[in-house]
Design an enzyme around this catalytic site. Sequence first.
Site, mmCIF file in Angstrom:
data_model
loop_
_atom_site.group_PDB
_atom_site.id
_atom_site.type_symbol
_atom_site.label_atom_id
_atom_site.label_comp_id
_atom_site.label_asym_id
_atom_site.label_seq_id
_atom_site.Cartn_x
_atom_site.Cartn_y
_atom_site.Cartn_z
ATOM 1 N N ASP A 269 0.849 -1.183 0.000
ATOM 2 C CA ASP A 269 0.000 0.000 0.000
ATOM 3 C C ASP A 269 0.887 1.236 0.000
ATOM 4 O O ASP A 269 1.917 1.268 0.690
ATOM 5 C CB ASP A 269 -0.900 0.025 1.234
ATOM 6 C CG ASP A 269 -2.049 -0.969 1.129
ATOM 7 O OD1 ASP A 269 -2.097 -1.722 0.142
ATOM 8 O OD2 ASP A 269 -2.898 -0.996 2.047
ATOM 9 N N HIS B 229 -6.454 2.116 -4.463
ATOM 10 C CA HIS B 229 -6.520 2.333 -3.016
ATOM 11 C C HIS B 229 -7.327 3.592 -2.703
ATOM 12 O O HIS B 229 -7.197 4.156 -1.614
ATOM 13 C CB HIS B 229 -5.103 2.450 -2.453
ATOM 14 C CG HIS B 229 -4.986 2.166 -0.986
ATOM 15 N ND1 HIS B 229 -5.789 1.276 -0.318
ATOM 16 C CD2 HIS B 229 -4.139 2.674 -0.042
ATOM 17 C CE1 HIS B 229 -5.452 1.240 0.961
ATOM 18 N NE2 HIS B 229 -4.466 2.089 1.160
ATOM 19 N N HIS C 232 -8.139 8.360 -0.005
ATOM 20 C CA HIS C 232 -7.896 7.514 1.175
ATOM 21 C C HIS C 232 -8.866 7.838 2.323
ATOM 22 O O HIS C 232 -8.461 8.008 3.477
ATOM 23 C CB HIS C 232 -6.449 7.690 1.660
ATOM 24 C CG HIS C 232 -5.945 6.533 2.479
ATOM 25 N ND1 HIS C 232 -6.033 6.494 3.856
ATOM 26 C CD2 HIS C 232 -5.347 5.371 2.134
ATOM 27 C CE1 HIS C 232 -5.504 5.378 4.313
ATOM 28 N NE2 HIS C 232 -5.080 4.668 3.284
ATOM 29 N N HIS D 269 3.886 -1.973 3.515
ATOM 30 C CA HIS D 269 3.807 -0.578 3.068
ATOM 31 C C HIS D 269 5.145 -0.171 2.447
ATOM 32 O O HIS D 269 6.199 -0.388 3.043
ATOM 33 C CB HIS D 269 3.450 0.350 4.230
ATOM 34 C CG HIS D 269 2.028 0.241 4.657
ATOM 35 N ND1 HIS D 269 1.576 -0.774 5.466
ATOM 36 C CD2 HIS D 269 0.935 1.014 4.363
ATOM 37 C CE1 HIS D 269 0.269 -0.635 5.667
ATOM 38 N NE2 HIS D 269 -0.147 0.442 5.005
#
Length: 270
Positions: free
Chosen positions: A88, A139, A143, A238
């Site tokens: 991510d 994503h 966010h 991440h």
Amino acid sequence: MNGFLKFAKRKKVVLLSLGALLMLCAVGMFMSPKGEAVPASAEITNWGLSFQEEGKPPVGNADSEYLSQFDAVYCAPTDEKVLYLTFDAGYENGYTEQILDALKKHNVPATFFLVGNYLETQPDLVCRMVEEGHTVGNHTYTHPDMSAIATEEAFKEELTKNEELYQEITGQEMVKLYRPPQGKFCESNLRMAKELGYRTVFWSLAYVDWYEDDQPTKEEAFEKLIPRVHPGAVVLLHSTSATNAAILDDLLTQWEELGYTFGRLEEITL
């Protein structure tokens, strides 16, 4: 005084509207296609895992059977030693190139779930991901907490903005893989994602690697990522993590020595 009363009334209306919205996602106002009440899993709005046996898939707080009706997944249904690596990324802070180098060295495909800011500011890295055989997933553009979004229009906008940016950068259509920010979701989210042609992707292996100023040590990372690895694992890391950049080469080596290979997330069949 009249102005204050009008403000108070407006505030009350807003609070009642927000309360209704949260109840819609949390209490189960959505019904199944057969008119049956949705299962308890539909009340969950924070993805969570319980690891019960080393080397075995964890138990999610929404099970695979429930998720599969929305084409959602958190672990591949297989006994084969295959992993699905995902990253991510909400922004770039200098570690993605090192991560891409390690992936290239091991010939490992990964899926990078990117937000709008990353697509707008790092087109060269996005192109490198694609050129080296990785997948770019959605994503969302800003966010947000997607479980608090009730309208199809607002939900769709968060995804289509990224689709448009990705196509401008690469000339290709974005693969329909969607990861909810922070793992927050509700049944309406799952349904809307499916209707837009997306597979919602959670994860079955992760660790606390996202605090930029409080990075885990290599030993802390390996204590979580080695014993808990399991067949079909969807691994969440991440790319903003300095630790991940430093350990990835060694981590991939250790997983390979345990007999694991690496698959493409979009090839998981339910």
